[in-house]
Design an enzyme around this catalytic site. Sequence first.
Site, PDB file in Angstrom:
ATOM      1  N   TYR A   1      -0.352   0.134  10.044  1.00  0.00           N
ATOM      2  CA  TYR A   1      -0.926  -0.693   8.846  1.00  0.00           C
ATOM      3  C   TYR A   1       0.432  -0.574   7.613  1.00  0.00           C
ATOM      4  CZ  TYR A   1      -3.524  -1.038   4.356  1.00  0.00           C
ATOM      5  OH  TYR A   1      -3.977  -1.494   3.065  1.00  0.00           O
TER       6      TYR A   1
ATOM      7  N   THR B   1      -4.991  15.900  -0.008  1.00  0.00           N
ATOM      8  CA  THR B   1      -5.213  15.422  -1.341  1.00  0.00           C
ATOM      9  C   THR B   1      -4.779  14.086  -1.266  1.00  0.00           C
ATOM     10  OG1 THR B   1      -2.676  16.095  -1.765  1.00  0.00           O
ATOM     11  CG2 THR B   1      -4.291  17.651  -2.305  1.00  0.00           C
TER      12      THR B   1
ATOM     13  N   SER C   1       0.778  -1.290  -0.033  1.00  0.00           N
ATOM     14  CA  SER C   1       0.064  -0.028   0.117  1.00  0.00           C
ATOM     15  C   SER C   1       0.789   1.241   0.077  1.00  0.00           C
ATOM     16  CB  SER C   1      -1.007   0.218   1.361  1.00  0.00           C
ATOM     17  OG  SER C   1      -1.408   1.239   1.469  1.00  0.00           O
TER      18      SER C   1
HETATM   19  P1  NAD Z   1     -11.058  -5.860   1.723  1.00  0.00           P
HETATM   20  O1  NAD Z   1     -10.955  -5.659   3.100  1.00  0.00           O
HETATM   21  O2  NAD Z   1     -12.349  -5.716   0.748  1.00  0.00           O
HETATM   22  O3  NAD Z   1     -10.517  -7.388   1.348  1.00  0.00           O
HETATM   23  C1  NAD Z   1      -9.637  -8.145   2.054  1.00  0.00           C
HETATM   24  C2  NAD Z   1     -10.104  -9.375   2.438  1.00  0.00           C
HETATM   25  O4  NAD Z   1      -9.279 -10.267   3.311  1.00  0.00           O
HETATM   26  C3  NAD Z   1     -11.715  -9.437   3.201  1.00  0.00           C
HETATM   27  O5  NAD Z   1     -12.600 -10.183   2.229  1.00  0.00           O
HETATM   28  C4  NAD Z   1     -11.188 -10.147   4.478  1.00  0.00           C
HETATM   29  O6  NAD Z   1     -12.293 -10.981   5.097  1.00  0.00           O
HETATM   30  C5  NAD Z   1     -10.223 -11.042   4.046  1.00  0.00           C
HETATM   31  N1  NAD Z   1      -9.354 -11.447   5.115  1.00  0.00           N
HETATM   32  C6  NAD Z   1      -9.020 -10.678   6.479  1.00  0.00           C
HETATM   33  N2  NAD Z   1      -8.397 -11.485   7.204  1.00  0.00           N
HETATM   34  C7  NAD Z   1      -8.478 -12.637   6.720  1.00  0.00           C
HETATM   35  C8  NAD Z   1      -7.891 -13.897   7.344  1.00  0.00           C
HETATM   36  N3  NAD Z   1      -7.327 -14.006   8.602  1.00  0.00           N
HETATM   37  N4  NAD Z   1      -8.196 -14.918   6.553  1.00  0.00           N
HETATM   38  C9  NAD Z   1      -8.831 -15.227   5.276  1.00  0.00           C
HETATM   39  N5  NAD Z   1      -9.161 -14.007   4.768  1.00  0.00           N
HETATM   40  C10 NAD Z   1      -9.060 -12.970   5.558  1.00  0.00           C
HETATM   41  O7  NAD Z   1      -9.888  -5.020   1.059  1.00  0.00           O
HETATM   42  P2  NAD Z   1      -9.293  -4.650  -0.427  1.00  0.00           P
HETATM   43  O8  NAD Z   1      -9.792  -3.437  -0.524  1.00  0.00           O
HETATM   44  O9  NAD Z   1     -10.035  -5.590  -1.465  1.00  0.00           O
HETATM   45  O10 NAD Z   1      -7.858  -4.863  -0.335  1.00  0.00           O
HETATM   46  C11 NAD Z   1      -7.116  -6.056  -0.730  1.00  0.00           C
HETATM   47  C12 NAD Z   1      -5.648  -5.619  -0.483  1.00  0.00           C
HETATM   48  O11 NAD Z   1      -5.094  -4.605  -1.195  1.00  0.00           O
HETATM   49  C13 NAD Z   1      -5.316  -5.767   0.962  1.00  0.00           C
HETATM   50  O12 NAD Z   1      -4.069  -6.216   1.166  1.00  0.00           O
HETATM   51  C14 NAD Z   1      -5.001  -4.228   1.097  1.00  0.00           C
HETATM   52  O13 NAD Z   1      -4.235  -3.759   2.232  1.00  0.00           O
HETATM   53  C15 NAD Z   1      -4.449  -3.689  -0.164  1.00  0.00           C
HETATM   54  N6  NAD Z   1      -4.703  -2.347  -0.558  1.00  0.00           N
HETATM   55  C16 NAD Z   1      -5.895  -1.801  -0.770  1.00  0.00           C
HETATM   56  C17 NAD Z   1      -6.058  -0.435  -1.206  1.00  0.00           C
HETATM   57  C18 NAD Z   1      -7.702  -0.174  -1.280  1.00  0.00           C
HETATM   58  O14 NAD Z   1      -7.587   1.183  -1.682  1.00  0.00           O
HETATM   59  N7  NAD Z   1      -8.596  -0.856  -1.581  1.00  0.00           N
HETATM   60  C19 NAD Z   1      -5.261   0.431  -1.082  1.00  0.00           C
HETATM   61  C20 NAD Z   1      -4.021  -0.153  -0.713  1.00  0.00           C
HETATM   62  C21 NAD Z   1      -3.710  -1.394  -0.500  1.00  0.00           C
END
Ligand code: NAD
Length: 345
Positions: free
Chosen positions: A158, A228, A127
């Site tokens: 995080y 921003t 991230s």
């Molecule tokens: P999200 O929360 O929708 O999806 C993450 C999933 O991981 C969830 O469905 C959750 O139930 C599952 N999870 C959590 N703990 C678990 C466990 N112990 N066992 C099995 N499953 C588990 O998040 P997202 O937005 O889809 O993000 C996906 C990835 O991308 C993450 O690693 C997040 O840190 C990274 N990320 C996302 C963003 C964003 O803007 N969405 C930005 C930066 C990084």
Amino acid sequence: MEKTALVLGGGGFIGGHMGKKLKEEGFDVRVVDIKPKHEFWDHTIICDEYVVGDLRDPKVVEKIMAPIDGEKPFDEVYQLAADMGGAGYIFTGENDANVMHNSAMINLNVAYEASRQKVKRVFYSSSACMYPEHNQLDPDNPNCEESSAYPANPDSEYGWEKLFSERMFLAFNRNYNLEVRIARFHNIFGPMGTWTGGKEKAPAAMCRKAAETPDGGELEVWGTGQQTRSFLYIDECVEAVLRFMRQENFTGPVNIGSEEMVTINELAQMAISLSGKDIRIKNIDGEEFLGKYGFPCPVGVMGRNSDNTLYHKKMDWSVSQPLKTGMKHTFEWINEQVKALQPQN
Ligand code: NAD
């Protein structure tokens, strides 16, 4: 024989979209998530097999990493599972221990088993939150070039966990030849993601508030709204990941995000315009915020924007969709969700 893919966290936002795309491409897809089901999608759309499992448990990870046909290791593994949420979850400090412990446990297990079971390639979603706070104090001029990551100084636990896990996947690459691809996502948004309940991110929160607020009402924005950010629509995120995943040699880390930087007030105004209503923005901060929510207003760094120079150089491709187009799709979907929850007359 069909190619196989494993999508960890496929019950979530990005994982659901990723599973859907891989299935459309003809992959045999196994999704694993701790959630009993995807909140918005039927399983048949996002995978061939949906496994409910806790990836913090090494025995679970050993099992789900095993080849679908019992022989051929997975062609592609997408590690998208994490304990995460928007500013109201990541920046209040209340969830720090869980965020670090849960996500690190998942990544430790995944790196180890992917390497032991010789999967062909692993994608790891880091991230932009891992970038140093001191480079993101100026809202007009944030520095998120990949090379600016060190000396490290993320503004949240995080971000620190992401930095640790990036390094761990790279170490498995160095010592055990695990093929890894690491991207740093910058605010991914779109339909079929969390839009309410406290874990939603700014674009979904703004769309929900604009959908819920009556004509002539007020929409609350946390902080001055002058901070921003940039936001990348989910379809372009998936495409950027797949292009990156399927090239040889370049492991990253590389940014995947949009370079269209806006203030949070501008984002809110975009959602308001899409609602077609006359709504006023109300910025809330300080004592007023504390009194209402019981914790200081979480806004994160003052400025953040993706720097796509490296991605473009390595992949010869760039994201290009205007923020407004993605916000339109997102608003329409969230507006439907809000309406569906309203009492019928
Ligand atoms: P999200 O929360 O929708 O999806 C993450 C999933 O991981 C969830 O469905 C959750 O139930 C599952 N999870 C959590 N703990 C678990 C466990 N112990 N066992 C099995 N499953 C588990 O998040 P997202 O937005 O889809 O993000 C996906 C990835 O991308 C993450 O690693 C997040 O840190 C990274 N990320 C996302 C963003 C964003 O803007 N969405 C930005 C930066 C990084």
